[in-house]
Design an enzyme around this catalytic site. Structure first.
Site, PDB file in Angstrom:
ATOM      1  CB  THR A  93      -0.981   0.159   1.081  1.00 52.26           C
ATOM      2  OG1 THR A  93      -1.823  -1.183   1.096  1.00 52.26           O
ATOM      3  CG2 THR A  93      -1.923   1.340   1.312  1.00 52.26           C
ATOM      4  CE  LYS A 163      -5.514  -1.963   1.014  1.00 55.48           C
ATOM      5  NZ  LYS A 163      -4.187  -2.515   1.141  1.00 55.48           N
TER       6      LYS A 163
END
Length: 269
Positions: A93, A163
């Site tokens: 991420t 995300k």
């Protein structure tokens, strides 16, 4: 068979790499703390001494790292080693900007896919993650499918972007649950009754995550994710959530614990 290199064996990376052991592909793993690779080596993986060694003969490279700084450090080591034809699946991420910067560093013939995941350690261990895949995914979908269900999100960077949206919503919901219980306490309500009512309402999923057990989303990484999200747009409510998680990440008692442990810290702020 394609040779796969998996770099990053943290709480998420280790169970994800284990999904590849049964794929028939030769698997090389690397982690900054080598001891974390021991169960995978016992299962048949080869341990590399460095990121460069891990990718030198790889056809597919998978990275699952803590954040942009860790990705940048690993990229410094492996970019010179990547051969034309290699596919790099970046699953950390890190946000879309980091993905685009990484793509600009790659040599011709190296394909980059951004494919961060939805789900925590339990779903990683079961091979049931949601994969948000951006870029030219066709050549690596057979690898991604080992981790869970693949959703093609669009061009390179779109998976990383989505995300951030998903994590901001989840973390915002968890922080809102914590503050709703502060309000319930201030109004003299029984906490179990208030929690049950919240769980039965539209925010029920966030209630479940706020008190989940047996999963791990590190609070310090949650703070990193919120910082990434709030750097993209003006998000006043999310900035308050980000501050909550930064404070929890600054506390040694909660920094490396699951975000459920941060709920108590948020409630006592």
């Amino acid at each position: 068979m394609e040779k796969i290199a998996f770099l990053g064996l943290g709480h998420m990376g280790a169970p994800m790499a284990r999904q590849l052991l049964g794929s028939g592909h030769p698997l090389t793993v690397w982690n900054r703390t080598a001891a974390k690779a021991e169960p995978l080596v016992a299962g048949g993986a080869r341990l590399a001494a460095s990121p460069a060694e891990a990718v030198r003969d790889a056809d597919v490279v998978v990275t699952m790292l803590a954040g942009p700084a860790a990705l940048d450090a690993v990229a410094d080591a492996i970019v010179p080693e990547l051969r034309p034809g290699v596919r790099w699946v970046e699953m950390s991420t890190v946000g879309p900007d980091a993905v685009k910067e990484l793509a600009a560093r790659l040599k011709d013939g190296v394909t980059l896919v951004d494919a961060p995941v939805m789900g925590s350690t339990d779903r990683a261990a079961a091979g049931q993650l949601g994969i948000l895949a951006g870029g030219e995914t066709a050549a690596v979908e057979h690898v991604l499918a080992r981790f869970g269900t693949v959703t093609r999100t669009g061009p390179l960077g779109s998976g990383a972007a989505l995300k951030l949206v998903v994590n901001a919503a989840v973390l915002g919901g968890v922080a809102l649950v914590a503050e709703a219980l502060v309000l319930a306490n201030a109004l003299g309500l029984d906490e179990d009754t208030a929690r049950t009512a919240l769980a039965g309402g539209p925010i029920g999923g966030a209630v479940g995550r706020a008190f989940a057990e047996g999963v791990h989303f590190e609070t310090a990484l949650a703070a990193k994710d919120m910082d990434l999200a709030t750097s993209v747009a003006r998000l006043p409510a999310m900035e308050a959530v980000s501050a909550h998680f930064r404070r929890a990440a600054a506390d040694p008692a909660t920094a490396h614990a699951d975000i459920a442990q941060a709920v108590a810290r948020i409630r006592n702020f």
